[in-house]
Design a protein around this motif. Structure first.
Motif, PDB file in Angstrom:
ATOM      1  N   LEU A 259      47.459  37.887  32.625  1.00  0.00           N
ATOM      2  CA  LEU A 259      48.237  38.757  33.411  1.00  0.00           C
ATOM      3  C   LEU A 259      48.271  38.363  34.794  1.00  0.00           C
ATOM      4  O   LEU A 259      47.362  37.548  35.328  1.00  0.00           O
ATOM      5  CB  LEU A 259      47.217  39.871  33.587  1.00  0.00           C
ATOM      6  N   ALA A 260      49.573  38.070  35.466  1.00  0.00           N
ATOM      7  CA  ALA A 260      49.940  37.914  36.702  1.00  0.00           C
ATOM      8  C   ALA A 260      50.500  39.104  37.364  1.00  0.00           C
ATOM      9  O   ALA A 260      51.085  39.935  36.891  1.00  0.00           O
ATOM     10  CB  ALA A 260      51.007  36.729  36.803  1.00  0.00           C
ATOM     11  N   VAL A 261      49.898  39.536  38.652  1.00  0.00           N
ATOM     12  CA  VAL A 261      50.368  40.497  39.465  1.00  0.00           C
ATOM     13  C   VAL A 261      51.048  39.886  40.945  1.00  0.00           C
ATOM     14  O   VAL A 261      50.645  38.981  41.491  1.00  0.00           O
ATOM     15  CB  VAL A 261      49.111  41.282  40.052  1.00  0.00           C
ATOM     16  N   ALA A 262      52.489  40.201  41.023  1.00  0.00           N
ATOM     17  CA  ALA A 262      53.097  39.727  42.181  1.00  0.00           C
ATOM     18  C   ALA A 262      54.181  40.755  42.598  1.00  0.00           C
ATOM     19  O   ALA A 262      54.714  41.473  42.121  1.00  0.00           O
ATOM     20  CB  ALA A 262      53.982  38.420  41.419  1.00  0.00           C
ATOM     21  N   GLY A 263      54.446  40.182  43.985  1.00  0.00           N
ATOM     22  CA  GLY A 263      55.228  40.946  44.612  1.00  0.00           C
ATOM     23  C   GLY A 263      56.497  39.976  44.928  1.00  0.00           C
ATOM     24  O   GLY A 263      56.636  38.889  44.542  1.00  0.00           O
ATOM     25  N   TYR A 264      57.330  40.773  45.565  1.00  0.00           N
ATOM     26  CA  TYR A 264      58.865  39.814  45.795  1.00  0.00           C
ATOM     27  C   TYR A 264      58.827  38.572  46.602  1.00  0.00           C
ATOM     28  O   TYR A 264      59.581  37.619  46.307  1.00  0.00           O
ATOM     29  CB  TYR A 264      59.968  40.665  46.290  1.00  0.00           C
ATOM     30  N   SER A 265      57.960  38.642  47.617  1.00  0.00           N
ATOM     31  CA  SER A 265      57.778  37.469  48.524  1.00  0.00           C
ATOM     32  C   SER A 265      57.304  36.225  47.771  1.00  0.00           C
ATOM     33  O   SER A 265      57.324  35.185  48.179  1.00  0.00           O
ATOM     34  CB  SER A 265      57.078  37.721  49.661  1.00  0.00           C
ATOM     35  N   VAL A 333      45.167  46.621  43.138  1.00  0.00           N
ATOM     36  CA  VAL A 333      46.081  46.978  41.883  1.00  0.00           C
ATOM     37  C   VAL A 333      45.704  46.102  40.880  1.00  0.00           C
ATOM     38  O   VAL A 333      45.720  46.406  39.396  1.00  0.00           O
ATOM     39  CB  VAL A 333      47.586  46.656  42.113  1.00  0.00           C
ATOM     40  N   LYS A 334      45.310  44.813  40.976  1.00  0.00           N
ATOM     41  CA  LYS A 334      45.002  43.810  39.933  1.00  0.00           C
ATOM     42  C   LYS A 334      43.846  44.323  39.094  1.00  0.00           C
ATOM     43  O   LYS A 334      43.939  44.596  37.877  1.00  0.00           O
ATOM     44  CB  LYS A 334      44.510  42.366  40.468  1.00  0.00           C
ATOM     45  N   SER A 335      42.850  44.853  39.715  1.00  0.00           N
ATOM     46  CA  SER A 335      41.298  45.089  38.871  1.00  0.00           C
ATOM     47  C   SER A 335      41.977  46.538  38.303  1.00  0.00           C
ATOM     48  O   SER A 335      41.424  46.854  37.218  1.00  0.00           O
ATOM     49  CB  SER A 335      40.260  45.416  39.870  1.00  0.00           C
ATOM     50  N   ARG A 336      42.634  47.360  38.935  1.00  0.00           N
ATOM     51  CA  ARG A 336      43.028  48.422  38.045  1.00  0.00           C
ATOM     52  C   ARG A 336      43.756  48.222  37.265  1.00  0.00           C
ATOM     53  O   ARG A 336      43.352  49.010  35.888  1.00  0.00           O
ATOM     54  CB  ARG A 336      43.742  49.395  39.112  1.00  0.00           C
ATOM     55  N   MET A 337      44.610  47.427  37.053  1.00  0.00           N
ATOM     56  CA  MET A 337      45.728  46.904  35.938  1.00  0.00           C
ATOM     57  C   MET A 337      44.852  46.393  34.653  1.00  0.00           C
ATOM     58  O   MET A 337      44.949  46.779  33.577  1.00  0.00           O
ATOM     59  CB  MET A 337      46.766  46.221  36.316  1.00  0.00           C
ATOM     60  N   VAL A 338      43.752  45.704  35.038  1.00  0.00           N
ATOM     61  CA  VAL A 338      43.010  44.857  34.258  1.00  0.00           C
ATOM     62  C   VAL A 338      42.183  45.975  33.401  1.00  0.00           C
ATOM     63  O   VAL A 338      42.071  45.779  32.318  1.00  0.00           O
ATOM     64  CB  VAL A 338      42.053  43.736  34.748  1.00  0.00           C
ATOM     65  N   LEU A 388      26.735  32.288  45.180  1.00  0.00           N
ATOM     66  CA  LEU A 388      26.124  33.009  46.507  1.00  0.00           C
ATOM     67  C   LEU A 388      26.897  34.007  46.792  1.00  0.00           C
ATOM     68  O   LEU A 388      27.978  34.423  46.243  1.00  0.00           O
ATOM     69  CB  LEU A 388      26.136  31.857  47.755  1.00  0.00           C
ATOM     70  N   PRO A 389      26.439  34.913  47.687  1.00  0.00           N
ATOM     71  CA  PRO A 389      26.941  36.062  48.154  1.00  0.00           C
ATOM     72  C   PRO A 389      28.498  36.019  48.312  1.00  0.00           C
ATOM     73  O   PRO A 389      28.896  35.247  49.212  1.00  0.00           O
ATOM     74  CB  PRO A 389      26.157  36.571  49.407  1.00  0.00           C
ATOM     75  N   ARG A 390      29.296  36.895  47.742  1.00  0.00           N
ATOM     76  CA  ARG A 390      30.923  37.108  47.881  1.00  0.00           C
ATOM     77  C   ARG A 390      31.488  35.720  47.451  1.00  0.00           C
ATOM     78  O   ARG A 390      32.451  35.327  48.280  1.00  0.00           O
ATOM     79  CB  ARG A 390      31.077  37.695  49.151  1.00  0.00           C
ATOM     80  N   ARG A 391      31.028  34.888  46.402  1.00  0.00           N
ATOM     81  CA  ARG A 391      31.695  33.867  46.278  1.00  0.00           C
ATOM     82  C   ARG A 391      32.232  33.881  44.792  1.00  0.00           C
ATOM     83  O   ARG A 391      32.688  32.784  44.342  1.00  0.00           O
ATOM     84  CB  ARG A 391      30.606  32.696  46.238  1.00  0.00           C
ATOM     85  N   LEU A 392      32.525  35.083  44.233  1.00  0.00           N
ATOM     86  CA  LEU A 392      33.128  35.235  43.032  1.00  0.00           C
ATOM     87  C   LEU A 392      34.754  35.393  43.553  1.00  0.00           C
ATOM     88  O   LEU A 392      35.024  36.453  44.387  1.00  0.00           O
ATOM     89  CB  LEU A 392      32.978  36.744  42.394  1.00  0.00           C
ATOM     90  N   ASN A 393      35.761  34.803  42.878  1.00  0.00           N
ATOM     91  CA  ASN A 393      37.026  34.525  43.259  1.00  0.00           C
ATOM     92  C   ASN A 393      37.730  35.569  42.098  1.00  0.00           C
ATOM     93  O   ASN A 393      37.694  35.091  40.960  1.00  0.00           O
ATOM     94  CB  ASN A 393      37.352  33.415  43.052  1.00  0.00           C
ATOM     95  N   SER A 394      38.160  36.575  42.518  1.00  0.00           N
ATOM     96  CA  SER A 394      38.845  37.633  41.836  1.00  0.00           C
ATOM     97  C   SER A 394      40.424  37.301  41.292  1.00  0.00           C
ATOM     98  O   SER A 394      40.924  38.350  40.953  1.00  0.00           O
ATOM     99  CB  SER A 394      38.809  39.030  42.191  1.00  0.00           C
ATOM    100  N   GLY A 395      40.693  36.185  41.653  1.00  0.00           N
ATOM    101  CA  GLY A 395      42.168  35.673  41.383  1.00  0.00           C
ATOM    102  C   GLY A 395      42.040  35.102  40.187  1.00  0.00           C
ATOM    103  O   GLY A 395      43.158  34.388  39.679  1.00  0.00           O
ATOM    104  N   PHE A 396      41.113  34.656  39.400  1.00  0.00           N
ATOM    105  CA  PHE A 396      40.995  33.994  38.234  1.00  0.00           C
ATOM    106  C   PHE A 396      39.709  34.240  37.477  1.00  0.00           C
ATOM    107  O   PHE A 396      38.588  33.896  37.802  1.00  0.00           O
ATOM    108  CB  PHE A 396      41.076  32.375  38.599  1.00  0.00           C
ATOM    109  N   TYR A 397      39.851  34.999  36.535  1.00  0.00           N
ATOM    110  CA  TYR A 397      38.737  35.468  35.717  1.00  0.00           C
ATOM    111  C   TYR A 397      39.219  35.872  34.254  1.00  0.00           C
ATOM    112  O   TYR A 397      40.396  36.427  33.918  1.00  0.00           O
ATOM    113  CB  TYR A 397      37.842  36.432  36.328  1.00  0.00           C
ATOM    114  N   PHE A 398      38.199  36.157  33.246  1.00  0.00           N
ATOM    115  CA  PHE A 398      38.508  36.264  31.977  1.00  0.00           C
ATOM    116  C   PHE A 398      37.742  37.428  31.547  1.00  0.00           C
ATOM    117  O   PHE A 398      36.383  37.128  31.751  1.00  0.00           O
ATOM    118  CB  PHE A 398      38.414  34.955  31.009  1.00  0.00           C
ATOM    119  N   ALA A 399      38.246  38.669  31.026  1.00  0.00           N
ATOM    120  CA  ALA A 399      37.466  39.730  30.660  1.00  0.00           C
ATOM    121  C   ALA A 399      37.883  40.167  29.125  1.00  0.00           C
ATOM    122  O   ALA A 399      38.921  40.148  28.915  1.00  0.00           O
ATOM    123  CB  ALA A 399      37.665  40.908  31.670  1.00  0.00           C
ATOM    124  N   ARG A 400      36.772  40.279  28.469  1.00  0.00           N
ATOM    125  CA  ARG A 400      36.726  40.876  27.299  1.00  0.00           C
ATOM    126  C   ARG A 400      36.888  42.168  26.811  1.00  0.00           C
ATOM    127  O   ARG A 400      36.158  42.997  28.114  1.00  0.00           O
ATOM    128  CB  ARG A 400      35.908  40.333  26.024  1.00  0.00           C
TER     129      ARG A 400
END
Length: 529
Positions: A259-265, A333-338, A388-400
């Motif tokens: 899944l990719a989430v994108a706007g026009y820019s 929007v990304k987490s809600r769509m996932v 470490l704290p807040r080092r999880l990148n929510s721009g690339f992850y795999f969820a079952r």
């Protein structure tokens, strides 16, 4: 026939459609036979052909052949048409006629039959379908091509009628090119003629030849084929798919989608991402469009796309880079769509469009098993823990799509909805605990209520934009090859234009914005020069 015409110009073969399945050739190839083996008389066969020619040949299949040469077919950019879905062929013919780089003629009168491996289109041509067909359900493909034909080239502004094309025909065993609108006849000779203006005006056979032409034309009347009419469509450009039906078409055998989430820019970066995935033979991707412009752009590019009706408004042309209010709204929007897709029973690999894929990471990600969310680490220090704290990148992850992951994602979405920050802090604070209270070792967390394990991916395989300063290397691709990169995130840089410039200059770019086509290997030298 085609070898005789080499060097002449463009050739349009517009085959007559008829029920080829009702007949077959004899073993010696000299006669047509019915299914029962009985021979079909030539007169009867011709009557069938003539009857079929009364249909709308403007909408029929066309086979186009072009001689080799340095001159292009048209003067301009070729649209990203969906092949064979209307407008495509007449647009090419119209543009070729308008620019006059090639000599274009119609050879349909020289073809007695043509077999196509397209049973759906053939059945529609023969009028056998009385109910809603698959083609009618996929009308968006034809509407999309119509929009593209109007946006590109000059056909929309000039009336071109393909029925006025010069025609190749056979009269008394001689091939002639006839232009009835100009009352001219040209002989077809094997060698390239000095001038096409050598007309048969003083030949003793002129009268006989013109009688043949008139007779052939009258028995093979064509409907007026106006491309301009095809381009004047008012139908909305919209996919007829719900999210559920689109998922069933796109997902792989493991019920997984990318899944990719994108706007026009970010449309150009989206397309570079898509081109890269296509090159890697990754086809199970979907695009969540944040605005109407991205949705229409994606349809024009033939992408599986859907609209998020709850996406924030007025973001079409904003530069939603890290830290802006726009960015904070969009990320949620990304987490809600996932979560929505997980609840429909599909696994999701969420990938931002600024993540460059060197290889397909799915085989490795599958190895983590159920109740594990595998995510990229945003830690840039080469030594020490990567969770470490807040080092999880929510721009690339795999969820079952399992109960633990769905329950944990519900908590993330709920937390993000009440937060004034982006979704990324909500991921970490919810799953790993504020301050990292749920950390286990140097690369994991365990959410206690759902028992979901969060695994931080090896940064040598999944580096972020600041790790090892890979983006600053003279040869980014070579540096990543040494570390074994599967993907490389183009983050840790402020501003969309700077991000775009960095990726293009590094050579990690797979899309030509001028032609709106994916860059092929033979284009790269020219692109980088």
């Amino acid at each position: 026939m085609l070898t005789k015409l080499t060097g002449i110009g463009s050739l349009l073969l517009r085959p007559t459609m008829f029920p080829i399945s009702q007949f077959c050739l004899s073993d010696d190839g000299k006669h047509w036979l019915r299914k029962d083996g009985k021979r079909v008389r030539a007169q009867e066969f011709q009557e069938i052909l003539d009857q079929r020619q009364q249909g709308n040949l403007c909408e029929g299949k066309k086979l186009m052949a072009w001689n080799s040469g340095e001159l292009p077919l048209n003067n301009g950019v070729f649209p990203p048409f969906l092949y064979g879905k209307g407008t495509h062929n007449p647009w090419v013919i119209s543009e070729a006629l308008l620019c006059e780089f090639r000599f274009v003629f119609d050879a349909s009168l020289t073809i007695s039959s043509f077999s196509l491996n397209d049973s759906m289109h053939l059945s529609n041509q023969l009028g056998r379908v009385s109910h809603v067909t698959d083609a009618e359900k996929r009308i968006w493909e034809y509407v999309g091509n119509s929009h593209l034909g109007a946006l590109y080239g000059s056909s929309f502004f000039h009336e071109i009628n393909s029925s006025h094309l010069a025609k190749l025909m056979n009269c008394y065993g001689k091939y002639l090119i006839v232009n009835t609108t100009k009352n001219t006849v040209y002989p077809v000779i094997h060698e390239r003629p000095r001038s096409w203006k050598q007309r048969i005006f003083h030949s003793s056979r002129l009268k006989k030849t013109m009688a043949c032409v008139d007779g052939t034309e009258s028995s093979n009347r064509r409907l007026d084929c106006s491309l301009t009419d095809q381009l004047k469509t008012s139908a909305p450009l919209d996919y007829p798919f719900s999210l559920e039906s689109l998922l069933s078409v796109v997902a792989d055998k493991n019920k997984t989608i990318v899944l990719a989430v994108a706007g026009y820019s970010y449309r150009d970066m989206l397309m570079s991402w898509v081109c890269r995935l296509r090159l890697l033979r990754v086809t199970n991707f979907m695009v969540c469009a944040l605005d109407h412009e991205t949705y229409q752009f994606s349809i024009f590019q033939g992408l599986p796309v859907f609209n998020d009706p709850s996406a924030p408004s007025n973001i079409s042309f904003n530069d939603c880079h890290f830290g802006t209010k726009c960015f904070q709204r969009v990320t949620k929007v990304k987490s809600r769509m996932v979560l929505q897709i997980l609840k429909l029973g599909y696994n999701v690999l969420l990938s931002d469009v600024d993540v460059y894929w060197f290889r397909n990471p799915m085989p490795l990600l599958y190895s983590f098993g159920p109740s594990v969310l595998a995510a990229q680490s945003d830690e840039y220090n080469t030594a020490g823990p990567i969770n470490l704290p807040r080092r999880l990148n929510s721009g690339f992850y795999f969820a079952r799509s399992d109960s633990s992951t769905i329950a944990a994602m519900e908590k993330v979405v709920k937390h993000a909805a009440t937060s004034g920050l982006s979704e990324q802090p909500s991921f970490y604070d919810t799953l790993c605990g504020e301050g990292g209270s749920n950390r286990v070792g140097d690369n994991r967390c365990v959410e206690p209520e759902t028992n979901l394990t969060i695994h931080f991916l090896d940064r040598n395989l999944f580096p972020n934009g600041a790790y090892l300063d890979l983006w600053l290397k003279k040869n980014v691709k070579g540096a990543c090859a040494k570390t074994g990169c599967l993907v490389l995130h183009n983050n840790w840089i402020s501003g969309r234009l700077k991000k775009l410039e960095r990726q293009v200059l590094s050579g990690l770019w797979d899309y030509d914005i001028t032609t709106r086509m994916c860059v092929q290997s033979w284009h790269r030298t020219k692109l980088m020069s």
